[in-house]
Design an enzyme around this catalytic site. Structure first.
Site, short mmCIF file in Angstrom:
data_model
loop_
_atom_site.label_atom_id
_atom_site.label_comp_id
_atom_site.label_asym_id
_atom_site.label_seq_id
_atom_site.Cartn_x
_atom_site.Cartn_y
_atom_site.Cartn_z
N ASP A 237 2.21 -3.15 4.08
CA ASP A 237 1.44 -2.76 2.93
C ASP A 237 2.31 -3.97 1.91
OD1 ASP A 237 -0.14 -1.81 2.59
OD2 ASP A 237 0.05 -0.14 2.72
N HIS B 21 -6.64 -1.70 -2.37
CA HIS B 21 -6.48 -0.54 -1.40
C HIS B 21 -7.61 0.13 -1.23
CE1 HIS B 21 -3.12 -2.59 -0.88
NE2 HIS B 21 -2.15 -2.12 -0.24
#
Length: 172
Positions: free
Chosen positions: A93, A24
């Site tokens: 996510d 990320h």
């Protein structure tokens, strides 16, 4: 008395997890806003903590078929209203930079025992993506498989009509 959730506090904790995640942290900040703010606004997320510190986060969107296709065509295309447009759940996510993915997985199976989720899983080295399926801990596996097959049939039927479908993993 339950504690009111502070969206800014949640956003800060998720941003810290993003920065701690090797995958990320390479993504643009704009994706943090696109992937996290709608999840907080619609309460479609789980944030696990240990000793008061965030250790894992996942978010999901409940998409209709049209928005599912939109998402698969461009993962950064969803707007806030898309997140609650249907019943086709997609993990947006999944962040567990400290080795707590199994704890997050168990939490989701226990707390969403009859739910189905799908996700785009990306190999960070090859950047090849695939659709993975997940189901709660109490749903019959044959029923889950049948529902997933129906989702895939509906998706493929719609994609036959899409001329410019590109399945983008990141913004160009």
């Amino acid at each position: 008395m339950s504690k009111k959730i502070n969206g800014f506090e949640v956003l800060g904790e998720v941003a810290w997890l993003w920065a701690s995640s090797p995958l990320h942290r390479k993504w643009p900040l704009s994706l943090l806003a696109i992937n996290v703010l709608p999840a907080i606004e619609s309460n479609q997320y789980v944030l696990l903590k240990r000793d008061g510190f965030p250790i894992a986060f996942c978010s999901w969107a409940n998409l209709n078929l049209e928005n599912e296709i939109k998402y698969l065509d461009d993962v950064a295309s969803l707007v806030a209203d898309d997140w609650t447009s249907g019943d086709r759940r997609w993990f947006i996510d999944w962040i567990a930079p400290f080795g707590d993915s199994a704890a997050l997985y168990k939490h989701m199976r226990d707390n969403f025992p009859n739910e189905l989720f799908r996700a785009i899983r990306v190999d960070p080295d090859s950047r090849v993506g695939k659709i993975s399926e997940f189901h709660g801990g109490k749903i019959d596996k044959k029923l889950a498989s049948k529902i997933f097959q129906q989702y895939h049939f509906e998706l493929m039927s719609e994609l036959k009509n899409k001329q410019n479908f590109k399945f983008s993993l990141v913004n160009s």
